[in-house]
Design an enzyme around this catalytic site. Structure first.
Site, PDB file in Angstrom:
ATOM      1  CG  ASP A 126      -2.051  -0.995   1.119  1.00  0.00           C
ATOM      2  OD1 ASP A 126      -2.509  -1.263   0.002  1.00  0.00           O
ATOM      3  OD2 ASP A 126      -2.489  -1.496   2.176  1.00  0.00           O
ATOM      4  CG  ASP A 144      -6.675  -1.458  -2.065  1.00  0.00           C
ATOM      5  OD1 ASP A 144      -6.881  -2.680  -2.215  1.00  0.00           O
ATOM      6  OD2 ASP A 144      -5.820  -1.003  -1.288  1.00  0.00           O
TER       7      ASP A 144
END
Length: 168
Positions: A126, A144
């Site tokens: 991330d 995402d």
């Protein structure tokens, strides 16, 4: 003999999915090459940083624990089941449902992008960190974004079809 145009839905789903997967993996490679692990670069002070972190869990850090291993297998299975559902939805949809096929492709590409990370690193990379003051939205990545935007397109497609099942 296959119905004319029937395979177009799979080309759209797979094409969009591969596009989302490639963009996701390229951005993660760039972040890992540009920032040290746990590193951060402020892009917009007080609002947005690029970071390099790992998430072993799911959305919002759910099950992000290093002391358990079974979450890998849970998310691995969930991705495989999701891919199967995506192809079943594509197969049962009407031919002209472009929003639906694009949405399914984005969800597929994002899910596979995060699965690739789980297989390689046992965690998802991330790097997008939005915040205001001390309040941080959980860091996320291009996969995402693809999953969320794809789910939105799928919902929009269903809403536009209305209760009759036909585009309005």
């Amino acid at each position: 003999m296959a119905e004319p145009g029937k395979d177009t839905r799979y080309r759209v789903v797979l094409g969009v999915g591969v596009g989302a997967l490639v963009l996701d993996q390229l951005t993660k490679l760039w972040v890992m090459a540009s920032l040290p692990y746990y590193g951060a670069v402020t892009v917009i002070p007080g609002f947005f940083d690029l970071v390099n972190i790992r998430n072993r869990g799911a959305a919002f850090g759910f099950l992000n624990r290093s002391d358990i291993e079974w979450q890998f297998w849970l998310f691995f299975a969930a991705t495989l089941v999701s891919a199967g559902v995506i192809f079943m939805l594509a197969r049962s949809a009407q031919r002209g449902e472009k929003l639906l096929f694009w949405g399914l492709g984005m969800v597929l590409g994002g899910a596979v992008g995060n699965l690739v990370d789980r297989i390689r690193f046992r965690a998802v990379v991330d790097f997008l960190d939005f915040y205001v003051g001390q309040w941080h939205w959980p860091a996320f990545n291009v996969a995402d974004i693809a999953i969320c935007c794809g789910a939105l397109l799928v919902c929009l497609s269903m809403w536009l079809k209305g209760p009759s099942g036909r585009a309005s």
